[in-house]
Design a protein around this motif. Sequence first.
Motif, PDB file in Angstrom:
ATOM      1  N   ASP A  20       6.040   9.717  68.538  1.00  0.00           N
ATOM      2  CA  ASP A  20       5.017   8.864  67.928  1.00  0.00           C
ATOM      3  C   ASP A  20       4.758   9.259  66.477  1.00  0.00           C
ATOM      4  O   ASP A  20       4.592   8.403  65.604  1.00  0.00           O
ATOM      5  CB  ASP A  20       3.711   8.923  68.727  1.00  0.00           C
ATOM      6  CG  ASP A  20       3.833   8.276  70.100  1.00  0.00           C
ATOM      7  OD1 ASP A  20       4.802   7.501  70.305  1.00  0.00           O
ATOM      8  OD2 ASP A  20       2.963   8.546  70.954  1.00  0.00           O
ATOM      9  N   LYS A  23       7.674   8.076  64.326  1.00  0.00           N
ATOM     10  CA  LYS A  23       7.592   6.628  64.101  1.00  0.00           C
ATOM     11  C   LYS A  23       6.514   6.290  63.084  1.00  0.00           C
ATOM     12  O   LYS A  23       6.705   5.423  62.219  1.00  0.00           O
ATOM     13  CB  LYS A  23       7.309   5.899  65.417  1.00  0.00           C
ATOM     14  CG  LYS A  23       8.492   5.851  66.356  1.00  0.00           C
ATOM     15  CD  LYS A  23       8.130   5.124  67.638  1.00  0.00           C
ATOM     16  CE  LYS A  23       9.301   5.085  68.609  1.00  0.00           C
ATOM     17  NZ  LYS A  23       8.944   4.389  69.855  1.00  0.00           N
ATOM     18  N   ALA A  24       5.376   6.954  63.166  1.00  0.00           N
ATOM     19  CA  ALA A  24       4.288   6.694  62.218  1.00  0.00           C
ATOM     20  C   ALA A  24       4.700   7.088  60.796  1.00  0.00           C
ATOM     21  O   ALA A  24       4.375   6.382  59.834  1.00  0.00           O
ATOM     22  CB  ALA A  24       3.032   7.452  62.638  1.00  0.00           C
ATOM     23  N   GLU A  25       5.412   8.190  60.660  1.00  0.00           N
ATOM     24  CA  GLU A  25       5.859   8.624  59.331  1.00  0.00           C
ATOM     25  C   GLU A  25       6.865   7.643  58.739  1.00  0.00           C
ATOM     26  O   GLU A  25       6.810   7.320  57.551  1.00  0.00           O
ATOM     27  CB  GLU A  25       6.472  10.027  59.399  1.00  0.00           C
ATOM     28  CG  GLU A  25       5.502  11.126  59.762  1.00  0.00           C
ATOM     29  CD  GLU A  25       4.480  11.419  58.677  1.00  0.00           C
ATOM     30  OE1 GLU A  25       4.499  10.776  57.604  1.00  0.00           O
ATOM     31  OE2 GLU A  25       3.636  12.287  58.920  1.00  0.00           O
ATOM     32  N   VAL A  26       7.785   7.164  59.567  1.00  0.00           N
ATOM     33  CA  VAL A  26       8.773   6.185  59.090  1.00  0.00           C
ATOM     34  C   VAL A  26       8.082   4.888  58.691  1.00  0.00           C
ATOM     35  O   VAL A  26       8.400   4.283  57.663  1.00  0.00           O
ATOM     36  CB  VAL A  26       9.858   5.946  60.157  1.00  0.00           C
ATOM     37  CG1 VAL A  26      10.719   4.747  59.816  1.00  0.00           C
ATOM     38  CG2 VAL A  26      10.712   7.191  60.320  1.00  0.00           C
ATOM     39  N   ARG A  27       7.099   4.450  59.475  1.00  0.00           N
ATOM     40  CA  ARG A  27       6.344   3.238  59.153  1.00  0.00           C
ATOM     41  C   ARG A  27       5.597   3.406  57.819  1.00  0.00           C
ATOM     42  O   ARG A  27       5.604   2.515  56.975  1.00  0.00           O
ATOM     43  CB  ARG A  27       5.375   2.923  60.297  1.00  0.00           C
ATOM     44  CG  ARG A  27       4.640   1.625  60.150  1.00  0.00           C
ATOM     45  CD  ARG A  27       3.815   1.230  61.381  1.00  0.00           C
ATOM     46  NE  ARG A  27       3.126   2.338  62.024  1.00  0.00           N
ATOM     47  CZ  ARG A  27       3.450   2.878  63.199  1.00  0.00           C
ATOM     48  NH1 ARG A  27       4.484   2.416  63.866  1.00  0.00           N
ATOM     49  NH2 ARG A  27       2.755   3.868  63.708  1.00  0.00           N
ATOM     50  N   HIS A  28       5.000   4.577  57.616  1.00  0.00           N
ATOM     51  CA  HIS A  28       4.295   4.846  56.359  1.00  0.00           C
ATOM     52  C   HIS A  28       5.262   4.855  55.179  1.00  0.00           C
ATOM     53  O   HIS A  28       4.963   4.325  54.104  1.00  0.00           O
ATOM     54  CB  HIS A  28       3.559   6.188  56.467  1.00  0.00           C
ATOM     55  CG  HIS A  28       2.726   6.516  55.288  1.00  0.00           C
ATOM     56  ND1 HIS A  28       2.790   7.709  54.642  1.00  0.00           N
ATOM     57  CD2 HIS A  28       1.812   5.781  54.602  1.00  0.00           C
ATOM     58  CE1 HIS A  28       1.960   7.716  53.627  1.00  0.00           C
ATOM     59  NE2 HIS A  28       1.350   6.552  53.580  1.00  0.00           N
ATOM     60  N   LYS A  30       8.095   3.187  54.966  1.00  0.00           N
ATOM     61  CA  LYS A  30       8.488   1.793  54.720  1.00  0.00           C
ATOM     62  C   LYS A  30       7.421   1.063  53.917  1.00  0.00           C
ATOM     63  O   LYS A  30       7.732   0.302  52.997  1.00  0.00           O
ATOM     64  CB  LYS A  30       8.709   1.052  56.040  1.00  0.00           C
ATOM     65  CG  LYS A  30      10.005   1.375  56.727  1.00  0.00           C
ATOM     66  CD  LYS A  30      10.113   0.558  58.014  1.00  0.00           C
ATOM     67  CE  LYS A  30      11.352   0.884  58.793  1.00  0.00           C
ATOM     68  NZ  LYS A  30      11.413   0.119  60.052  1.00  0.00           N
ATOM     69  N   GLU A  31       6.151   1.283  54.257  1.00  0.00           N
ATOM     70  CA  GLU A  31       5.062   0.625  53.531  1.00  0.00           C
ATOM     71  C   GLU A  31       5.033   1.051  52.076  1.00  0.00           C
ATOM     72  O   GLU A  31       4.861   0.224  51.170  1.00  0.00           O
ATOM     73  CB  GLU A  31       3.718   0.942  54.195  1.00  0.00           C
ATOM     74  CG  GLU A  31       3.538   0.282  55.540  1.00  0.00           C
ATOM     75  CD  GLU A  31       2.305   0.789  56.279  1.00  0.00           C
ATOM     76  OE1 GLU A  31       1.561   1.621  55.704  1.00  0.00           O
ATOM     77  OE2 GLU A  31       2.095   0.360  57.420  1.00  0.00           O
ATOM     78  N   GLU A  32       5.207   2.349  51.830  1.00  0.00           N
ATOM     79  CA  GLU A  32       5.198   2.838  50.444  1.00  0.00           C
ATOM     80  C   GLU A  32       6.376   2.282  49.647  1.00  0.00           C
ATOM     81  O   GLU A  32       6.221   1.881  48.494  1.00  0.00           O
ATOM     82  CB  GLU A  32       5.250   4.370  50.416  1.00  0.00           C
ATOM     83  CG  GLU A  32       3.896   5.013  50.471  1.00  0.00           C
ATOM     84  CD  GLU A  32       3.972   6.492  50.152  1.00  0.00           C
ATOM     85  OE1 GLU A  32       3.553   6.879  49.058  1.00  0.00           O
ATOM     86  OE2 GLU A  32       4.452   7.247  51.017  1.00  0.00           O
ATOM     87  N   SER A  34       8.053  -0.501  50.202  1.00  0.00           N
ATOM     88  CA  SER A  34       7.906  -1.937  49.949  1.00  0.00           C
ATOM     89  C   SER A  34       6.882  -2.188  48.852  1.00  0.00           C
ATOM     90  O   SER A  34       7.042  -3.113  48.050  1.00  0.00           O
ATOM     91  CB  SER A  34       7.523  -2.671  51.229  1.00  0.00           C
ATOM     92  OG  SER A  34       6.230  -2.314  51.656  1.00  0.00           O
ATOM     93  N   ALA A 112       4.517   9.733  51.850  1.00  0.00           N
ATOM     94  CA  ALA A 112       5.126   9.793  53.178  1.00  0.00           C
ATOM     95  C   ALA A 112       6.188  10.898  53.244  1.00  0.00           C
ATOM     96  O   ALA A 112       6.315  11.577  54.259  1.00  0.00           O
ATOM     97  CB  ALA A 112       5.744   8.449  53.540  1.00  0.00           C
TER      98      ALA A 112
END
Length: 159
Positions: A20, A23-28, A30-32, A34, A112
Amino acid sequence: MTPRKSLGDLLAETPQMIVDLAKAEVRHLKEELSEKAKGVGVGGALLAAAGVVAIFLFSWLLYAGYQGLNEAFAPWLSALIVSAVLLVILAILALVGIQLIKKNKDFGDLQAVDSIKDDVNMVRGLGHAADGTDPLDDLPTAARTTGASGATRVEGDVR
């Protein structure tokens, strides 16, 4: 009082917690990325608009030169005024576009990535900051207070 979990239950939950967290780190991340890419894209679009305005400016300057050779005053003077206005618009678009690109071009300071490095160091047993700094250095300095012992404390800190 909530019931305490056994050591076996805690160890059984650990792999899922690690997944988990990853996954949260990868999502963060991706947001940065983008967000940075969006800023570079807007800057590039403004520079493209500045290029279009530059084409119009060039054509107006050609027209002004032509009218200046053919006429005495009115037609070419008005064309030069239009060219000056287009030049101001061109300068504004170019400066804003360059500023946005410079602001968003550095992908080396992503939060991130630092967070992932901290997580890896924690798993490796190196602690929060493997470089030897205090983990509390990451907190804003406005929240820090000095305790009776002279030690630096942060609100909510139990030490």
